[in-house]
Design an enzyme around this catalytic site. Structure first.
Site: not given
Length: 641
Positions: A574, A617
């Site tokens: 990420h 996320h």
């Protein structure tokens, strides 16, 4: 007499046969119908070869040139080209993923790692994380990392986006990023498929007509046990982690999956045959962008085109009449900007790159989610480790799963591996009693009182180093703890001015004590859940004898846990914030309209523009950012006509 083979070789033969069958069957059953008029265009027809004297020719002209066909780039190309009067070109360094079996079947994404479809990036050695470099998977495909992630549909906490507004410090357009405004773009991209197995999900809060399918894949036995154990440990079970009500609690993961069991990548969702048939959209794959071209004759520089190379080494250029949009991801967007002269002036001068715009924020403030993995031997033998095909029996089971998937679109191959997820706060006194966890050891880094800073998830298999490491043959499950709100920030920098050289990546993992302390709490909570029923009954005590496993993790003192965390820390894929949406004086690179400060027709659209990392996320926020950006760009182009 028939030849005999040792078990290890037979296992490899069986696995190879299963892999071949997988490829053949998936290619047949998931062929995309329709034509691809825009895709794989001959660059010589869509762009101009660079000759010895640049002024000798005019190169091909588009209204909008998009650099990078990943998660955001696919959205932008599709949405902007809905206006037939806007001529759009999308450039992607990789190839199409649409018929790649490992970008089709949900459980197989790790097969793309370290392949030709991966950028194969490494960080520099991490001084505070075991003094070792870390591998960073980054997909080199249309659809980007939606082809090579765990498919988790999660939007973060609503407070995250309200925090984005505050970080804009009153700039024009800042309020458009508040959750109440931004939420419509999340719903715009989503097409939710309800499931009778999860009847408590309120479908009225989910998107219904977007191009991106969301729904539910396989749920292992352990997934249900983990949810119940979390609830018994004090983490409430909730039906949906993606609404205005917030994201706290534990739930089965919602994924990017079609009703037929196919991974729904950004390419699959947005670059349909109908979209690619538009005469005003062209897509060139295997186009490695080397720099953005500028006209510096006016009061401010203006982006006027893009240069790229192909595998054969030829160099091409295209002209952008209105806008250039960089959507190459949080690693490659700042890399391309710096190669083009947009970035920290001192750093650019070190590499002999002429400065177009001095923006110290380019490549700075790199943030990433760190994860630690705990592997446990599974007494219930209910996991999906057989999908690795490491033994003869597993290979046979894998082939059975393949045909189940082929015939029904269901089964274990529709798992996303990270099947169940929970979000908590490290300062929650119910989970971390103050007498056991002194409050002065943690600074609250959350975006608001209803937002988390720790994520926990369950996988019905064990794995090491993104599946690249090996555990002994056996039955495993794993628990994972994630640092959602890191205070450690790093950089993306140039290794050289050669576009072929990868950038230098230094996330500076765990460089603050607060990050380590938060992960210590995450690890303590994981081991508490592990020893809470019904999950506790799945633990095979024989695993305590294997040093590669984590059965005795709960016996470690805080110092030993912290040391283990530094060794175990890995990326959760990420990276973000390397071209932040913030005022220039605060290290910002783009304004609230995603325009690069000082270059009004150059925009950045991907996770690099996040003002700070979301507490969850990143795929869903990127899709929504791109949906919004497409509207901004279309409005700007129309007004310029």
């Amino acid at each position: 007499m028939a030849p005999t083979f040792p078990a290890s070789r037979l296992s490899k033969i069986t696995l190879a046969a299963a892999s071949v069958a997988l490829c053949l069957v998936l290619r047949y059953f998931h062929r995309r119908k329709g034509t691809y008029a825009a895709l794989f265009g001959d660059p010589a027809k869509l762009a101009q070869r660079v000759k010895s004297r640049e002024e000798d020719y005019d190169f091909d002209e588009y209204d909008v040139v998009i650099v990078g066909g990943g998660t955001a780039g696919c959205v932008l190309a599709s949405r902007i080209s809905e206006d037939p009067n806007i001529r759009v070109l999308l450039l992607e360094a990789g190839s199409s993923s649409i018929q790649n079996p490992f970008a089709i079947i949900p459980a197989s994404y790790s097969k793309l790692m370290r392949s030709k479809h991966d950028w194969n990036l490494q960080t520099v050695s991490q001084a505070n994380a075991g003094s070792k470099a870390r591998y960073w998977p980054r997909a080199k495909l249309l659809g980007g990392c939606t082809c090579m992630n765990a498919m988790i549909f999660h939007i973060g906490a609503p407070e995250d986006y309200d925090e984005w507004v505050l970080l804009q410090k009153g700039q024009e357009g800042a309020s458009q990023w508040a959750f109440k405004e931004f939420d419509k773009y999340i719903r715009k991209f989503e097409k939710f498929t309800p499931s009778s197995e999860y009847p408590l999900v309120d479908a009225s809060l989910r998107g219904k007509s977007g191009p991106v399918h969301t729904g539910y894949g396989y749920a292992s036995y352990g997934t249900k046990q983990f949810i119940e154990a979390c609830a018994n440990a004090g983490i409430p079970a909730v039906p949906d982690l993606n609404t205005h009500k917030g994201t706290m609690g534990v739930s089965k993961v919602m994924t990017y999956i079609t009703p037929q069991g196919r991974r729904c990548t950004a390419e699959y969702a947005y670059l349909t045959a109908e979209v690619l048939a538009r005469p005003n959209l062209k897509v060139i794959t295997n186009a490695h962008v080397t720099r953005i071209l500028f006209d510096k004759s006016g009061a401010t520089p203006r982006a006027v085109g893009v240069e790229f190379t192909q595998k054969e080494g030829e160099t091409f250029r295209v002209k952008a009449r209105k806008e250039v949009v960089v959507s190459a991801g949080a690693v490659h967007s700042p890399h391309i900007l710096m190669l083009s002269g947009v970035g920290p002036a001192d750093h650019l001068k070190e590499h002999g790159i002429p400065v177009v715009a001095d923006l110290p924020g380019v490549g700075s403030h790199l943030m990433d989610h760190v994860v630690i993995d705990l592997n446990i031997m599974d007494k219930s033998k209910s996991g999906i480790g057989h999908l690795k095909g490491e033994t003869v029996l597993d290979g046979l089971k894998l082939m059975r799963e393949l045909f189940t998937y082929k015939l029904t679109g269901r089964g274990a191959l529709t798992t996303n591996i990270a099947e169940t997820i929970a979000f908590v706060r490290s300062t929650d006194p119910k989970l971390f009693p103050p007498d056991q966890y002194p409050a002065d050891h943690i600074d609250d880094q959350t975006s608001g009182p209803g937002a988390p800073d720790i994520e926990l998830f369950f996988s019905p298999m064990g794995y090491l180093k993104h599946g690249q490491g090996k555990l002994r043959p056996g039955h495993y499950f794993s628990l994972h703890g994630v640092l959602l709100r890191p205070t450690s920030t790093g950089t993306i920098r140039l290794k050289s001015r050669n576009p072929e050289d990868p950038p230098e990546i230094d996330p500076k993992y765990l460089s603050t004590q607060n990050d380590v302390a938060t992960l210590v709490r995450a690890a303590r909570l994981l081991t508490r859940i592990l020893h809470t029923e019904p999950l506790a009954s799945m633990v095979d005590p024989a695993g305590a004898e294997d040093a590669a496993l984590d059965h005795t993790f709960h016996d470690l003192d805080d110092a030993a846990v912290a040391d283990a965390i530094r060794r175990k820390a890995e990326t959760l894929y990420h990276p973000a914030c390397t071209a932040r949406m913030a005022p220039k004086e605060d290290g910002g690179v783009v304004d609230p309209f995603l325009r690069v400060h000082g270059i009004p027709n150059l925009r950045v659209v991907d996770a690099s523009v996040f003002p700070t990392i979301v507490s969850g996320h990143t795929a869903a926020p990127v899709l929504a950012v791109a949906e919004k950006a497409a509207e901004l760009i279309v409005a700007a182009v129309r007004s310029a006509h």
